[in-house]
Design an enzyme around this catalytic site. Structure first.
Site, PDB file in Angstrom:
ATOM      1  N   SER A 117     -56.796 -26.263  62.506  1.00  0.00           N
ATOM      2  CA  SER A 117     -55.825 -25.175  62.332  1.00  0.00           C
ATOM      3  C   SER A 117     -56.510 -23.812  62.314  1.00  0.00           C
ATOM      4  O   SER A 117     -55.970 -22.840  62.843  1.00  0.00           O
ATOM      5  CB  SER A 117     -55.020 -25.387  61.049  1.00  0.00           C
ATOM      6  OG  SER A 117     -55.854 -25.269  59.916  1.00  0.00           O
TER       7      SER A 117
ATOM      8  N   ARG B 231     -55.681 -20.889  65.006  1.00  0.00           N
ATOM      9  CA  ARG B 231     -55.245 -19.584  64.517  1.00  0.00           C
ATOM     10  C   ARG B 231     -56.112 -18.478  65.080  1.00  0.00           C
ATOM     11  O   ARG B 231     -55.617 -17.450  65.546  1.00  0.00           O
ATOM     12  CB  ARG B 231     -55.289 -19.561  62.989  1.00  0.00           C
ATOM     13  CG  ARG B 231     -54.947 -18.213  62.386  1.00  0.00           C
ATOM     14  CD  ARG B 231     -55.420 -18.111  60.947  1.00  0.00           C
ATOM     15  NE  ARG B 231     -56.728 -18.643  60.688  1.00  0.00           N
ATOM     16  CZ  ARG B 231     -57.883 -18.011  60.972  1.00  0.00           C
ATOM     17  NH1 ARG B 231     -57.871 -16.851  61.558  1.00  0.00           N
ATOM     18  NH2 ARG B 231     -59.036 -18.563  60.668  1.00  0.00           N
TER      19      ARG B 231
ATOM     20  N   ASN C 290     -54.614 -15.613  67.708  1.00  0.00           N
ATOM     21  CA  ASN C 290     -54.611 -14.190  67.362  1.00  0.00           C
ATOM     22  C   ASN C 290     -55.434 -13.362  68.334  1.00  0.00           C
ATOM     23  O   ASN C 290     -55.028 -12.273  68.744  1.00  0.00           O
ATOM     24  CB  ASN C 290     -55.120 -13.989  65.939  1.00  0.00           C
ATOM     25  CG  ASN C 290     -54.125 -14.447  64.913  1.00  0.00           C
ATOM     26  OD1 ASN C 290     -52.923 -14.423  65.145  1.00  0.00           O
ATOM     27  ND2 ASN C 290     -54.607 -14.892  63.784  1.00  0.00           N
TER      28      ASN C 290
END
Length: 151
Positions: A96, A100, A104
């Site tokens: 995760s 992430r 981003n």
């Protein structure tokens, strides 16, 4: 290291970085390394391997100092019944974090490209793209630092 890789977008480290430093984005210039999913997964895999090896070494070291077997502590505390939950946690946490970070950084690059394409619509788009691009650049610097801190 993550901060350095994230910062390659706005620091003048390459020829395209110098041009980008003065506010001009190149479509074929060097991209941020962490906007590639392969880089973030490789970082997550290395952290995962380090996490498992260091944790097992620390448990073995603690058991040798206290003369207390790891098997006895597992049976006594009931950790064996929580093993599936711990396995899911060990796999999902690095995965995760890598997704992430990739999401981003990739989204930041796409927004820069969209603002650059907006400038192709005319004088109004150029002015609006320059103003919004300057604002997004400042925000992107904050995102880079935050993502490096979280990673």
């Amino acid at each position: 290291m993550v901060f350095a890789m994230n910062s390659m977008d706005f620091l003048p480290v390459t020829g395209s970085g110098i041009v980008s430093f003065f506010g001009v984005r190149m479509l074929n210039g060097a991209a941020v390394p962490t906007s590639d999913i392969n880089t973030t997964f490789a970082l997550a895999l290395s952290v995962w391997i380090l996490m498992i090896s260091l944790r097992s070494r620390l448990k073995a070291l603690a058991a040798s100092f206290t003369n207390y077997s790891v098997r006895h502590s597992v049976q006594k505390s009931g950790v064996a019944s929580k093993l599936p939950v711990h396995l899911i946690e060990y796999v999902s946490k690095p995965l995760s974090h890598s997704l992430r970070l990739f999401g981003n950084m990739y989204a930041g690059e796409v927004i820069f490209l969209l603002l650059g394409l907006w400038a192709a619509t005319g004088v109004t788009g150029t002015i609006a793209g320059a103003i919004l691009g300057a604002g997004w650049s400042i925000f992107h610097i904050l995102i880079v630092a935050l993502q490096a801190f979280i990673s």
